[in-house]
Design an enzyme around this catalytic site. Structure first.
Site, PDB file in Angstrom:
ATOM      1  CG  ASP A   1       2.417  -7.579   4.405  1.00  0.00           C
ATOM      2  OD1 ASP A   1       2.331  -6.851   4.915  1.00  0.00           O
ATOM      3  OD2 ASP A   1       1.414  -8.592   4.281  1.00  0.00           O
TER       4      ASP A   1
ATOM      5  CE1 TYR B   1      -3.432  -2.565   0.093  1.00  0.00           C
ATOM      6  CE2 TYR B   1      -2.907  -3.136   2.066  1.00  0.00           C
ATOM      7  CZ  TYR B   1      -3.674  -3.361   1.109  1.00  0.00           C
ATOM      8  OH  TYR B   1      -4.447  -4.530   0.849  1.00  0.00           O
TER       9      TYR B   1
HETATM   10  C1  FPP Z   1      -7.745  -7.049  -0.200  1.00  0.00           C
HETATM   11  O1  FPP Z   1      -6.788  -8.014   0.064  1.00  0.00           O
HETATM   12  C2  FPP Z   1      -7.616  -6.751  -1.478  1.00  0.00           C
HETATM   13  C3  FPP Z   1      -8.331  -6.391  -2.406  1.00  0.00           C
HETATM   14  C4  FPP Z   1      -9.666  -6.333  -2.207  1.00  0.00           C
HETATM   15  C5  FPP Z   1      -7.914  -5.772  -3.857  1.00  0.00           C
HETATM   16  C6  FPP Z   1      -6.861  -5.068  -3.893  1.00  0.00           C
HETATM   17  C7  FPP Z   1      -6.591  -4.179  -5.329  1.00  0.00           C
HETATM   18  C8  FPP Z   1      -5.221  -3.978  -5.730  1.00  0.00           C
HETATM   19  C9  FPP Z   1      -4.284  -4.244  -5.019  1.00  0.00           C
HETATM   20  C10 FPP Z   1      -5.518  -3.144  -7.029  1.00  0.00           C
HETATM   21  C11 FPP Z   1      -4.842  -4.094  -8.207  1.00  0.00           C
HETATM   22  C12 FPP Z   1      -4.676  -3.174  -9.423  1.00  0.00           C
HETATM   23  C13 FPP Z   1      -4.447  -3.788 -10.713  1.00  0.00           C
HETATM   24  C14 FPP Z   1      -4.084  -2.635 -11.648  1.00  0.00           C
HETATM   25  C15 FPP Z   1      -4.880  -5.027 -11.188  1.00  0.00           C
HETATM   26  P1  FPP Z   1      -6.569  -8.532   1.500  1.00  0.00           P
HETATM   27  O2  FPP Z   1      -8.031  -8.548   2.389  1.00  0.00           O
HETATM   28  O3  FPP Z   1      -5.951  -9.899   1.835  1.00  0.00           O
HETATM   29  O4  FPP Z   1      -5.877  -7.219   2.348  1.00  0.00           O
HETATM   30  P2  FPP Z   1      -6.053  -6.038   3.329  1.00  0.00           P
HETATM   31  O5  FPP Z   1      -6.103  -6.861   4.603  1.00  0.00           O
HETATM   32  O6  FPP Z   1      -4.992  -5.347   3.330  1.00  0.00           O
HETATM   33  O7  FPP Z   1      -7.357  -5.312   2.787  1.00  0.00           O
HETATM   34 ZN    ZN Z   2       0.552  -6.571   0.123  1.00  0.00          ZN
END
Ligand code: FPP
Ligand code: ZN
Length: 412
Positions: free
Chosen positions: A334, A282
């Site tokens: 990460d 991020y």
């Molecule tokens: C949650 O993961 C992640 C998503 C719902 C989607 C993330 C989208 C992107 C990174 C953009 C992709 C871009 C392109 C151009 C294809 P998680 O639940 O594992 O993570 P979190 O706990 O950090 O939300």
């Molecule tokens: Zn990540």
């Protein structure tokens, strides 16, 4: 909720989570991460000053260059994301200012040409069905290579047909034939179309308005209208609107408030959504929103805009990436305790670059934390390739004929 201040090892006031006596699974996880990060900071600052932080450039280069030729079994699960691996590695290398040998560049071009579908667009590997995500990654990788051979791989006529086949009546795009709709596809389509000079108004009719509907009550952007705001989708939505020159359709100040609130007050890195954990990737998806917002708010004449830096703590983010996201053997990750991979290497380095380089109008300001050799190349906040490579691609494809869309065949 942020609360009790801890000693500031890097000269920065860090606020630890205060759960107000109500412990939950979420607050326990957050406290655990803060303990680990605290330990990392304490160990470093016991013997060093923060200005001695080093980006392990040579180790990262070694990891990246090997990955371009050979992958471990762990990457089997990414068999449908091979153009992504090319892009993550090539972009990391360009940020680190490492030239690509001609023979390697040519091999990547040939590999990507095998991933291109006769229907247009690119699949995740040779012979796979086309999909907008690897299409975006392949086009970015080819623009980074930036040679005639690379540009010639892209079949623009077929690509335009493919994009058009995914367009929905409400302005959104499918990710692939019979696949899901979300805001990633609008960004992937707008990104490849703008780089290759195919940004036709017909193709994107209604797209900006559909993206604007994805901004929710939190101020951030969700995958589809009504869904939880997330950094990945917020970046895609905002970047697509910048390409389509329709940023004003968003409530920019509410997006700014949401995005700045995602920088963690203790760790310095960003979380993807409210009440979730910090994650190095991020550093790009969230921090990348700030240059885009800066540009948009500047264009609107926003008086409160700082001209000294992006509206996040650039040093705190660099500190998190350099201290908590580097694998000593090369590659980035990460958070401490996680394994390195090419995705996190690319997006941690991209975020580090954004945090080092501020630029608005004529004002350019570099703030490199640690030794001066930590400096990376700047990255283009819309495409996430270097600005020079983005400009070269646009210039190249501007010389190609403008393509027009064939009307879609009526359903029988
Ligand atoms: C949650 O993961 C992640 C998503 C719902 C989607 C993330 C989208 C992107 C990174 C953009 C992709 C871009 C392109 C151009 C294809 P998680 O639940 O594992 O993570 P979190 O706990 O950090 O939300
Ligand atoms: Zn990540």
């Amino acid at each position: 909720m942020a609360g009790a201040a801890s000693s500031p090892p890097g000269g920065r006031r860090r606020l630890r989570l205060r759960d107000d006596g109500v412990r939950s699974d979420t607050s326990a996880e957050q406290s655990k991460v803060e303990d680990i990060v605290q330990e990392v900071y304490n160990t470093f600052t016991a013997n060093h000053h923060i200005s001695q932080l080093v980006l392990h450039r040579e180790k990262h280069l070694h990891y990246l260059k090997r990955g371009l030729r050979q992958l471990t079994e762990a990457y089997e699960c990414l068999d449908a994301s091979r153009p992504w691996l090319c892009y993550w590695i090539l972009h990391s290398l360009e940020l680190l200012e490492e030239p690509l040998p001609e023979s390697v560049a040519s091999d990547v071009c040939q590999f990507l040409s095998h991933c291109q579908s006769p229907q247009g667009g690119f699949g995740g590997g040779p012979g796979q069905h086309p999909h907008l995500a690897p299409t975006y990654a392949a086009v970015n990788a080819l623009c980074i290579i930036g040679t005639e051979e690379a540009f010639n791989v892209i079949n623009r006529e077929k690509l335009l047909e493919y994009l058009n086949s995914l367009k929905q009546p409400d302005g959104s795009f499918l990710m692939h034939a019979d696949g899901e709709v979300d805001v990633r596809s609008a960004y992937c389509a707008a990104s490849v179309a703008s780089l290759t000079n195919m940004l036709t108004p017909t193709l994107f009719a209604g797209t900006a308005e559909w993206i604007a509907r994805c901004q929710n009550w939190e101020g951030g952007i969700g995958g589809v209208p009504g869904m939880e705001a997330h950094g990945g989708y917020s970046f895609c939505g905002m970047a697509a609107l910048v390409i389509l020159k329709k940023e004003h359709l968003l409530n920019l100040r509410r997006l700014l408030r949401w995005a700045t609130g995602r920088q963690m007050s203790f760790e310095g890195g960003f979380q993807g959504r409210c009440n979730k954990l910090v994650d190095g990737c991020y550093s790009f998806w969230q921090a990348g929103l700030l240059p885009l917002l800066h540009h948009a708010l500047y264009a609107q004449g926003d008086e409160a805009l700082s001209m000294k830096g992006w509206m996040f703590d650039q040093l705190a983010l660099q500190e998190y990436i350099l201290l908590c996201c580097q694998c000593p053997a090369g590659g980035l990750l990460d958070k401490p305790g996680k394994s390195r991979d090419f995705y996190h290497t690319c997006y941690c380095l991209s975020g580090l670059s954004l945090a080092q380089h501020f630029g608005s109008g004529d004002i350019q300001r570099e703030v490199v934390l640690g030794v001066p050799e930590n400096r990376l190349q700047p990255t283009h906040p819309v495409y996430n390739i270097t600005p020079e490579k983005a400009m070269n691609a646009v210039k190249h494809f501007l010389q190609q004929p403008v393509l027009s869309l064939q009307p879609k065949a009526a359903a029988i």
